[in-house]
Design a protein around this motif. Structure first.
Motif, PDB file in Angstrom:
ATOM      1  N   ASN A 129       0.819  -1.213   0.000  1.00  0.00           N
ATOM      2  CA  ASN A 129       0.000   0.000   0.000  1.00  0.00           C
ATOM      3  C   ASN A 129       0.851   1.259   0.000  1.00  0.00           C
ATOM      4  O   ASN A 129       0.520   2.246  -0.669  1.00  0.00           O
ATOM      5  CB  ASN A 129      -0.942  -0.006   1.212  1.00  0.00           C
ATOM      6  N   LEU A 130       1.959   1.222   0.763  1.00  0.00           N
ATOM      7  CA  LEU A 130       2.884   2.361   0.747  1.00  0.00           C
ATOM      8  C   LEU A 130       3.424   2.600  -0.658  1.00  0.00           C
ATOM      9  O   LEU A 130       3.495   3.740  -1.134  1.00  0.00           O
ATOM     10  CB  LEU A 130       4.067   2.103   1.693  1.00  0.00           C
ATOM     11  N   LEU A 131       3.836   1.509  -1.300  1.00  0.00           N
ATOM     12  CA  LEU A 131       4.400   1.617  -2.637  1.00  0.00           C
ATOM     13  C   LEU A 131       3.377   2.190  -3.612  1.00  0.00           C
ATOM     14  O   LEU A 131       3.701   3.054  -4.437  1.00  0.00           O
ATOM     15  CB  LEU A 131       4.888   0.246  -3.102  1.00  0.00           C
ATOM     16  N   LYS A 132       2.144   1.725  -3.524  1.00  0.00           N
ATOM     17  CA  LYS A 132       1.089   2.219  -4.409  1.00  0.00           C
ATOM     18  C   LYS A 132       0.913   3.724  -4.271  1.00  0.00           C
ATOM     19  O   LYS A 132       0.764   4.446  -5.261  1.00  0.00           O
ATOM     20  CB  LYS A 132      -0.233   1.514  -4.099  1.00  0.00           C
ATOM     21  N   GLN A 133       0.938   4.208  -3.040  1.00  0.00           N
ATOM     22  CA  GLN A 133       0.750   5.637  -2.798  1.00  0.00           C
ATOM     23  C   GLN A 133       1.850   6.468  -3.456  1.00  0.00           C
ATOM     24  O   GLN A 133       1.577   7.512  -4.061  1.00  0.00           O
ATOM     25  CB  GLN A 133       0.721   5.910  -1.291  1.00  0.00           C
ATOM     26  N   GLU A 134       3.089   6.014  -3.335  1.00  0.00           N
ATOM     27  CA  GLU A 134       4.206   6.797  -3.884  1.00  0.00           C
ATOM     28  C   GLU A 134       4.301   6.652  -5.401  1.00  0.00           C
ATOM     29  O   GLU A 134       4.636   7.607  -6.096  1.00  0.00           O
ATOM     30  CB  GLU A 134       5.516   6.385  -3.213  1.00  0.00           C
ATOM     31  N   VAL A 135       4.024   5.456  -5.916  1.00  0.00           N
ATOM     32  CA  VAL A 135       4.055   5.276  -7.374  1.00  0.00           C
ATOM     33  C   VAL A 135       2.984   6.142  -8.025  1.00  0.00           C
ATOM     34  O   VAL A 135       3.181   6.685  -9.117  1.00  0.00           O
ATOM     35  CB  VAL A 135       3.876   3.790  -7.756  1.00  0.00           C
ATOM     36  N   ALA A 136       1.866   6.303  -7.337  1.00  0.00           N
ATOM     37  CA  ALA A 136       0.794   7.166  -7.860  1.00  0.00           C
ATOM     38  C   ALA A 136       1.276   8.604  -8.030  1.00  0.00           C
ATOM     39  O   ALA A 136       0.769   9.348  -8.873  1.00  0.00           O
ATOM     40  CB  ALA A 136      -0.408   7.131  -6.925  1.00  0.00           C
ATOM     41  N   LYS A 137       2.281   9.006  -7.265  1.00  0.00           N
ATOM     42  CA  LYS A 137       2.846  10.357  -7.383  1.00  0.00           C
ATOM     43  C   LYS A 137       3.944  10.408  -8.458  1.00  0.00           C
ATOM     44  O   LYS A 137       3.972  11.310  -9.285  1.00  0.00           O
ATOM     45  CB  LYS A 137       3.464  10.805  -6.054  1.00  0.00           C
ATOM     46  N   LYS A 171       3.636  -2.874 -19.959  1.00  0.00           N
ATOM     47  CA  LYS A 171       3.363  -2.884 -18.525  1.00  0.00           C
ATOM     48  C   LYS A 171       4.668  -3.029 -17.747  1.00  0.00           C
ATOM     49  O   LYS A 171       5.587  -3.733 -18.178  1.00  0.00           O
ATOM     50  CB  LYS A 171       2.434  -4.054 -18.192  1.00  0.00           C
ATOM     51  N   ILE A 172       4.753  -2.350 -16.595  1.00  0.00           N
ATOM     52  CA  ILE A 172       5.954  -2.475 -15.773  1.00  0.00           C
ATOM     53  C   ILE A 172       5.602  -3.089 -14.419  1.00  0.00           C
ATOM     54  O   ILE A 172       4.485  -2.960 -13.924  1.00  0.00           O
ATOM     55  CB  ILE A 172       6.678  -1.121 -15.583  1.00  0.00           C
ATOM     56  N   TRP A 173       6.597  -3.786 -13.863  1.00  0.00           N
ATOM     57  CA  TRP A 173       6.473  -4.393 -12.541  1.00  0.00           C
ATOM     58  C   TRP A 173       7.543  -3.790 -11.643  1.00  0.00           C
ATOM     59  O   TRP A 173       8.691  -3.622 -12.058  1.00  0.00           O
ATOM     60  CB  TRP A 173       6.678  -5.907 -12.615  1.00  0.00           C
ATOM     61  N   LEU A 174       7.175  -3.483 -10.401  1.00  0.00           N
ATOM     62  CA  LEU A 174       8.108  -2.910  -9.447  1.00  0.00           C
ATOM     63  C   LEU A 174       8.234  -3.831  -8.241  1.00  0.00           C
ATOM     64  O   LEU A 174       7.247  -4.382  -7.755  1.00  0.00           O
ATOM     65  CB  LEU A 174       7.638  -1.525  -9.002  1.00  0.00           C
ATOM     66  N   ASN A 175       9.458  -3.988  -7.774  1.00  0.00           N
ATOM     67  CA  ASN A 175       9.733  -4.862  -6.638  1.00  0.00           C
ATOM     68  C   ASN A 175       9.127  -4.278  -5.369  1.00  0.00           C
ATOM     69  O   ASN A 175       9.355  -3.120  -5.032  1.00  0.00           O
ATOM     70  CB  ASN A 175      11.245  -5.014  -6.467  1.00  0.00           C
ATOM     71  N   LEU A 176       8.371  -5.100  -4.656  1.00  0.00           N
ATOM     72  CA  LEU A 176       7.744  -4.664  -3.415  1.00  0.00           C
ATOM     73  C   LEU A 176       8.763  -4.121  -2.417  1.00  0.00           C
ATOM     74  O   LEU A 176       8.466  -3.217  -1.627  1.00  0.00           O
ATOM     75  CB  LEU A 176       6.990  -5.848  -2.798  1.00  0.00           C
ATOM     76  N   GLN A 177       9.987  -4.636  -2.473  1.00  0.00           N
ATOM     77  CA  GLN A 177      11.024  -4.206  -1.538  1.00  0.00           C
ATOM     78  C   GLN A 177      11.444  -2.748  -1.732  1.00  0.00           C
ATOM     79  O   GLN A 177      12.125  -2.181  -0.869  1.00  0.00           O
ATOM     80  CB  GLN A 177      12.259  -5.099  -1.674  1.00  0.00           C
ATOM     81  N   LEU A 178      11.033  -2.125  -2.823  1.00  0.00           N
ATOM     82  CA  LEU A 178      11.384  -0.725  -3.039  1.00  0.00           C
ATOM     83  C   LEU A 178      10.792   0.180  -1.966  1.00  0.00           C
ATOM     84  O   LEU A 178      11.320   1.266  -1.712  1.00  0.00           O
ATOM     85  CB  LEU A 178      10.926  -0.261  -4.427  1.00  0.00           C
ATOM     86  N   ALA A 179       9.711  -0.256  -1.318  1.00  0.00           N
ATOM     87  CA  ALA A 179       9.124   0.541  -0.238  1.00  0.00           C
ATOM     88  C   ALA A 179      10.063   0.638   0.961  1.00  0.00           C
ATOM     89  O   ALA A 179       9.868   1.480   1.841  1.00  0.00           O
ATOM     90  CB  ALA A 179       7.781  -0.044   0.195  1.00  0.00           C
ATOM     91  N   LYS A 180      11.078  -0.212   0.998  1.00  0.00           N
ATOM     92  CA  LYS A 180      12.058  -0.169   2.080  1.00  0.00           C
ATOM     93  C   LYS A 180      13.227   0.750   1.739  1.00  0.00           C
ATOM     94  O   LYS A 180      14.015   1.104   2.627  1.00  0.00           O
ATOM     95  CB  LYS A 180      12.595  -1.581   2.354  1.00  0.00           C
ATOM     96  N   LYS A 181      13.351   1.095   0.472  1.00  0.00           N
ATOM     97  CA  LYS A 181      14.477   1.901   0.012  1.00  0.00           C
ATOM     98  C   LYS A 181      14.077   3.377  -0.062  1.00  0.00           C
ATOM     99  O   LYS A 181      12.966   3.750   0.266  1.00  0.00           O
ATOM    100  CB  LYS A 181      14.964   1.381  -1.342  1.00  0.00           C
ATOM    101  N   SER A 182      14.988   4.209  -0.499  1.00  0.00           N
ATOM    102  CA  SER A 182      14.710   5.637  -0.550  1.00  0.00           C
ATOM    103  C   SER A 182      13.787   5.984  -1.715  1.00  0.00           C
ATOM    104  O   SER A 182      13.696   5.234  -2.695  1.00  0.00           O
ATOM    105  CB  SER A 182      16.017   6.427  -0.691  1.00  0.00           C
ATOM    106  N   ILE A 183      13.115   7.125  -1.613  1.00  0.00           N
ATOM    107  CA  ILE A 183      12.272   7.608  -2.701  1.00  0.00           C
ATOM    108  C   ILE A 183      13.116   7.824  -3.956  1.00  0.00           C
ATOM    109  O   ILE A 183      12.669   7.568  -5.082  1.00  0.00           O
ATOM    110  CB  ILE A 183      11.562   8.917  -2.300  1.00  0.00           C
ATOM    111  N   GLU A 184      14.358   8.279  -3.775  1.00  0.00           N
ATOM    112  CA  GLU A 184      15.251   8.482  -4.919  1.00  0.00           C
ATOM    113  C   GLU A 184      15.497   7.174  -5.660  1.00  0.00           C
ATOM    114  O   GLU A 184      15.580   7.149  -6.891  1.00  0.00           O
ATOM    115  CB  GLU A 184      16.587   9.080  -4.452  1.00  0.00           C
ATOM    116  N   SER A 185      15.597   6.082  -4.908  1.00  0.00           N
ATOM    117  CA  SER A 185      15.774   4.762  -5.533  1.00  0.00           C
ATOM    118  C   SER A 185      14.534   4.377  -6.322  1.00  0.00           C
ATOM    119  O   SER A 185      14.632   3.852  -7.437  1.00  0.00           O
ATOM    120  CB  SER A 185      16.052   3.706  -4.461  1.00  0.00           C
ATOM    121  N   LEU A 186      13.371   4.632  -5.747  1.00  0.00           N
ATOM    122  CA  LEU A 186      12.118   4.330  -6.446  1.00  0.00           C
ATOM    123  C   LEU A 186      12.030   5.110  -7.747  1.00  0.00           C
ATOM    124  O   LEU A 186      11.670   4.553  -8.796  1.00  0.00           O
ATOM    125  CB  LEU A 186      10.929   4.673  -5.552  1.00  0.00           C
TER     126      LEU A 186
END
Length: 238
Positions: A129-137, A171-186
């Motif tokens: 859910n965290l990842l979804k929120q930031e990817v939406a931005k 279509k793109i897929w993003l690793n769920l673990q990105l929510a543990k890394k920095s926004i810059e990494s995302l």
């Protein structure tokens, strides 16, 4: 197909390509070769033999890379959220699971009899859910910046890639673990995968896109790949 060279298993994938491509993949250093369909097994074996020194050096890097310990989801463990470390504080309730951040604490509320696997499942959905929120931005931001638009995106737990792109479906897929890394990494991974919508390989044209829109992409990539990896069971299969 798999070949073994000096006790090193090598996965061989034949594709409609012109050149051989050798990869040593995180997190455990498994070896993969992409080879032209018409190339003989002997030629592939000879190619890998000439790269043994480089392969072993890359595998040593993965072995030395810090790795988080296996989680039991009990008080005192650490969780990372957008690159920041939090200390887990477990509380018990029968009113439903919850995870909240307060100061340097991650307060996990669960049923007392819940298993580590159940707690992990809840935490992973929280990360999703965290990842979804930031990817939406940030996905629309980089789509607008580059003029490269994907047909959609999804997240999944990946062990060898931070992201991937299906150039056929866009279509793109993003690793769920990105929510543990920095926004810059995302942001770097989002740009990386969008660039693949235009260029499939990692050649000069692809690098030019990254250089144009994110001049510091190499630093972001280095920090991301040097960050702590999740614990993984030895029998884990992707």
């Amino acid at each position: 197909m798999q070949i073994v060279i000096f006790n090193i298993p090598v996965e061989v994938i034949r594709k409609n390509i012109k050149n051989l491509h050798l990869s040593v993949l995180p997190p455990d250093g498994r070896v993969r070769v992409s080879a032209p369909t018409q190339l003989t097994d002997e030629a592939i074996t000879m190619f890998v033999r000439t790269k043994l020194g480089w392969i072993k050096k890359q595998q040593e890097k993965f072995q030395q890379q810090p790795r988080q310990s296996e989680r039991q989801y009990v008080s005192g463990e650490t969780l990372y959220v957008w690159g920041k470390q939090y200390f887990l504080q477990v509380e018990y309730s029968y009113k439903g699971n919850a995870l909240t951040l307060s100061g340097d604490k991650a307060i996990l509320t669960v049923r007392k009899e819940s298993s580590p696997k159940q707690r992990e499942s809840f935490v992973n959905e929280w990360y999703r859910n965290l990842l979804k929120q930031e990817v939406a931005k940030y996905l629309p931001k980089w789509e607008k910046t580059t003029g490269l638009y994907c047909s959609g995106w999804q997240s999944k737990y990946m062990t060898t890639k931070w992201g991937t792109c299906n150039t056929n479906t866009q279509k793109i897929w993003l690793n769920l673990q990105l929510a543990k890394k920095s926004i810059e990494s995302l942001e770097y991974v989002i740009l990386h995968e969008l660039a693949h919508l235009k260029v499939k390989s990692h050649g000069p044209e692809f690098v030019a896109i990254l250089n144009q829109y994110m001049p510091q992409w190499q630093e972001r990539k280095k920090l991301l790949n040097e960050s702590k990896l999740d614990y993984m069971d030895s029998d884990f299969e992707e």
